[in-house]
Design a protein around this motif. Structure first.
Motif, mmCIF file in Angstrom:
data_model
loop_
_atom_site.group_PDB
_atom_site.id
_atom_site.type_symbol
_atom_site.label_atom_id
_atom_site.label_comp_id
_atom_site.label_asym_id
_atom_site.label_seq_id
_atom_site.Cartn_x
_atom_site.Cartn_y
_atom_site.Cartn_z
ATOM 1 N N SER A 62 58.318 56.390 -38.965
ATOM 2 C CA SER A 62 56.867 56.454 -39.169
ATOM 3 C C SER A 62 56.539 57.634 -40.064
ATOM 4 C CB SER A 62 56.154 56.655 -37.823
ATOM 5 O OG SER A 62 56.480 55.635 -36.921
ATOM 6 N N THR A 63 55.402 57.558 -40.738
ATOM 7 C CA THR A 63 54.976 58.692 -41.550
ATOM 8 C C THR A 63 54.460 59.790 -40.634
ATOM 9 O OG1 THR A 63 52.678 57.981 -41.779
ATOM 10 C CG2 THR A 63 54.265 57.116 -43.405
ATOM 11 N N ARG A 64 54.361 60.988 -41.145
ATOM 12 C CA ARG A 64 53.833 62.107 -40.358
ATOM 13 C C ARG A 64 52.395 61.822 -39.911
ATOM 14 N NH1 ARG A 64 55.451 68.127 -40.690
ATOM 15 N NH2 ARG A 64 57.319 67.043 -41.299
ATOM 16 N N ALA A 65 51.590 61.217 -40.781
ATOM 17 C CA ALA A 65 50.206 60.884 -40.430
ATOM 18 C C ALA A 65 50.162 59.863 -39.299
ATOM 19 C CB ALA A 65 49.457 60.359 -41.655
ATOM 20 N N GLN A 66 51.046 58.863 -39.332
ATOM 21 C CA GLN A 66 51.097 57.854 -38.272
ATOM 22 C C GLN A 66 51.534 58.478 -36.946
ATOM 23 O OE1 GLN A 66 53.816 55.191 -40.229
ATOM 24 N NE2 GLN A 66 52.180 53.816 -40.897
ATOM 25 N N ARG A 67 52.508 59.368 -37.002
ATOM 26 C CA ARG A 67 52.979 60.043 -35.784
ATOM 27 C C ARG A 67 51.845 60.848 -35.154
ATOM 28 N NH1 ARG A 67 58.347 62.991 -38.158
ATOM 29 N NH2 ARG A 67 59.347 61.109 -38.957
ATOM 30 N N TYR A 68 51.169 61.617 -35.988
ATOM 31 C CA TYR A 68 50.081 62.457 -35.492
ATOM 32 C C TYR A 68 48.977 61.590 -34.885
ATOM 33 C CZ TYR A 68 46.230 65.710 -35.216
ATOM 34 O OH TYR A 68 45.178 66.454 -34.755
ATOM 35 N N ALA A 69 48.580 60.525 -35.602
ATOM 36 C CA ALA A 69 47.510 59.653 -35.112
ATOM 37 C C ALA A 69 47.901 59.008 -33.777
ATOM 38 C CB ALA A 69 47.188 58.578 -36.148
ATOM 39 N N TYR A 70 49.158 58.623 -33.642
ATOM 40 C CA TYR A 70 49.632 57.994 -32.404
ATOM 41 C C TYR A 70 49.517 58.957 -31.219
ATOM 42 C CZ TYR A 70 52.813 55.724 -29.085
ATOM 43 O OH TYR A 70 53.365 55.162 -27.957
ATOM 44 N N VAL A 71 50.074 60.148 -31.354
ATOM 45 C CA VAL A 71 50.052 61.077 -30.217
ATOM 46 C C VAL A 71 48.643 61.621 -29.978
ATOM 47 C CG1 VAL A 71 52.503 61.665 -30.214
ATOM 48 C CG2 VAL A 71 50.932 63.020 -31.614
ATOM 49 N N ASP A 153 64.754 50.383 -29.388
ATOM 50 C CA ASP A 153 63.421 50.966 -29.207
ATOM 51 C C ASP A 153 62.317 50.285 -30.004
ATOM 52 O OD1 ASP A 153 64.148 52.067 -31.615
ATOM 53 O OD2 ASP A 153 64.024 54.129 -30.943
ATOM 54 N N GLU A 154 62.667 49.455 -30.969
ATOM 55 C CA GLU A 154 61.610 48.713 -31.648
ATOM 56 C C GLU A 154 61.099 47.564 -30.789
ATOM 57 O OE1 GLU A 154 64.598 49.327 -33.107
ATOM 58 O OE2 GLU A 154 64.230 50.284 -35.031
ATOM 59 N N SER A 155 61.793 47.248 -29.687
ATOM 60 C CA SER A 155 61.527 46.041 -28.914
ATOM 61 C C SER A 155 60.479 46.176 -27.828
ATOM 62 C CB SER A 155 62.824 45.559 -28.253
ATOM 63 O OG SER A 155 63.832 45.398 -29.210
ATOM 64 N N ASP A 156 60.075 47.369 -27.458
ATOM 65 C CA ASP A 156 59.202 47.521 -26.303
ATOM 66 C C ASP A 156 58.274 48.723 -26.481
ATOM 67 O OD1 ASP A 156 58.969 46.675 -23.217
ATOM 68 O OD2 ASP A 156 58.786 48.841 -23.406
ATOM 69 N N GLU A 157 57.027 48.546 -26.087
ATOM 70 C CA GLU A 157 56.032 49.607 -26.236
ATOM 71 C C GLU A 157 56.383 50.853 -25.421
ATOM 72 O OE1 GLU A 157 54.216 45.707 -27.162
ATOM 73 O OE2 GLU A 157 55.313 46.444 -25.414
ATOM 74 N N PHE A 158 56.928 50.675 -24.221
ATOM 75 C CA PHE A 158 57.253 51.830 -23.377
ATOM 76 C C PHE A 158 58.453 52.601 -23.914
ATOM 77 C CE2 PHE A 158 55.044 49.002 -20.311
ATOM 78 C CZ PHE A 158 53.980 49.841 -20.012
ATOM 79 N N ILE A 159 59.419 51.879 -24.467
ATOM 80 C CA ILE A 159 60.562 52.559 -25.098
ATOM 81 C C ILE A 159 60.077 53.305 -26.336
ATOM 82 C CG2 ILE A 159 62.711 52.169 -26.384
ATOM 83 C CD1 ILE A 159 63.268 52.005 -23.479
ATOM 84 N N ARG A 160 59.150 52.701 -27.086
ATOM 85 C CA ARG A 160 58.608 53.400 -28.266
ATOM 86 C C ARG A 160 57.812 54.627 -27.847
ATOM 87 N NH1 ARG A 160 57.952 47.972 -29.985
ATOM 88 N NH2 ARG A 160 55.701 47.953 -29.580
ATOM 89 N N LEU A 161 57.133 54.558 -26.703
ATOM 90 C CA LEU A 161 56.430 55.735 -26.186
ATOM 91 C C LEU A 161 57.437 56.837 -25.866
ATOM 92 C CD1 LEU A 161 54.021 57.334 -25.039
ATOM 93 C CD2 LEU A 161 54.325 56.050 -22.896
ATOM 94 N N ASP A 163 60.392 57.258 -27.114
ATOM 95 C CA ASP A 163 60.902 57.711 -28.408
ATOM 96 C C ASP A 163 59.908 58.684 -29.063
ATOM 97 O OD1 ASP A 163 62.520 57.467 -30.973
ATOM 98 O OD2 ASP A 163 60.689 56.463 -31.644
ATOM 99 N N SER A 164 58.622 58.374 -28.969
ATOM 100 C CA SER A 164 57.590 59.217 -29.578
ATOM 101 C C SER A 164 57.492 60.570 -28.887
ATOM 102 C CB SER A 164 56.226 58.524 -29.507
ATOM 103 O OG SER A 164 56.266 57.318 -30.221
ATOM 104 N N ILE A 165 57.571 60.575 -27.569
ATOM 105 C CA ILE A 165 57.482 61.841 -26.840
ATOM 106 C C ILE A 165 58.710 62.694 -27.132
ATOM 107 C CG2 ILE A 165 57.343 62.921 -24.560
ATOM 108 C CD1 ILE A 165 54.720 61.533 -25.632
ATOM 109 N N ALA A 166 59.878 62.069 -27.221
ATOM 110 C CA ALA A 166 61.084 62.827 -27.602
ATOM 111 C C ALA A 166 60.897 63.436 -28.985
ATOM 112 C CB ALA A 166 62.319 61.919 -27.559
ATOM 113 N N GLY A 167 60.326 62.669 -29.914
ATOM 114 C CA GLY A 167 60.047 63.190 -31.252
ATOM 115 C C GLY A 167 59.021 64.311 -31.237
ATOM 116 N N LEU A 168 57.984 64.159 -30.422
ATOM 117 C CA LEU A 168 56.948 65.193 -30.298
ATOM 118 C C LEU A 168 57.558 66.494 -29.770
ATOM 119 C CD1 LEU A 168 53.940 66.091 -30.280
ATOM 120 C CD2 LEU A 168 53.811 65.154 -27.948
ATOM 121 N N ILE A 169 58.421 66.390 -28.777
ATOM 122 C CA ILE A 169 59.059 67.583 -28.208
ATOM 123 C C ILE A 169 59.926 68.266 -29.255
ATOM 124 C CG2 ILE A 169 60.763 68.362 -26.498
ATOM 125 C CD1 ILE A 169 59.556 66.021 -24.708
#
Length: 195
Positions: A62-71, A153-161, A163-169
């Motif tokens: 994801s782009t940095r803007a997409q990551r920021y908007a998501y979290v 992780d592309e297969s499920d919303e909770f796995i993507r969540l 993945d996103s929190i791991a990236g945020l950390i």
């Protein structure tokens, strides 16, 4: 032989990790636990994926803007309070033990002493690893392991969540703004909890 205790709760546990690229310096495991209203939570996650224009892409794709908007959308509310847990491990490459410990600690945080039926979905693990994780979890607590399986992780919303929190950390630890501010807000609201 005493009968197996009957589970009081059914918990769905979604696990992702980050840090194998550090060769053991840092390993982060994120566990998302959902007991009730699973489809409502899933719909909420779909909506913030759409709002952020991130779609079903991994954090790193994801782009940095997409990551920021998501979290940012995630921390606006409190819908997933006490559902997302993370553990940080340092100076180890025993990744499977880290996953088992983080998952066990997260479930214990949610369930307390209650016996729970677990459905565990872990990003990117093999069938052989699934067969090892189930018995390892049983040794750590009063868990009735219904299923352990791998998923992309592309297969499920909770796995993507997760993945996103791991990236945020990781972004927080790397000092990337404005992710540090979002991380602090998520911790303050107890949307993510370190265990």
């Amino acid at each position: 032989m005493p009968p197996h205790p009957q589970p009081n709760k059914k918990l769905y546990c979604y696990v992702d990790e980050s840090g194998q690229d550090t060769k053991g310096t840092l390993f982060v495991v994120v566990t998302v636990i959902v007991a009730e209203a699973r489809e409502e939570h899933r719909e909420f996650l779909r909506s913030i994926e759409k709002l952020s224009r991130r779609g079903s892409h991994k954090w790193t794709k994801s782009t940095r803007a997409q990551r920021y908007a998501y979290v940012e959308e995630l921390v606006k509310g409190t819908r997933l309070r006490r559902s997302v847990f993370f553990s940080r491990f340092f100076n180890t490459t025993n990744y499977q033990d880290c996953i088992v410990k983080a998952l066990s600690d997260a479930v214990s945080s949610v369930a307390g002493k209650e016996v729970c039926e677990l459905h565990v979905i872990i990003d990117g693990i093999s069938k052989r690893e699934c067969h090892q994780i189930g018995p390892a979890l049983r040794r750590r607590g009063k868990f009735l392991i219904r299923k352990v399986r791998g998923m992309r992780d592309e297969s499920d919303e909770f796995i993507r969540l997760a993945d996103s929190i791991a990236g945020l950390i990781r972004d927080d630890l790397d000092g990337i703004e404005p992710m540090q501010g979002i991380y602090k807000e998520a911790v303050r609201k107890r949307l993510i909890e370190e265990i």
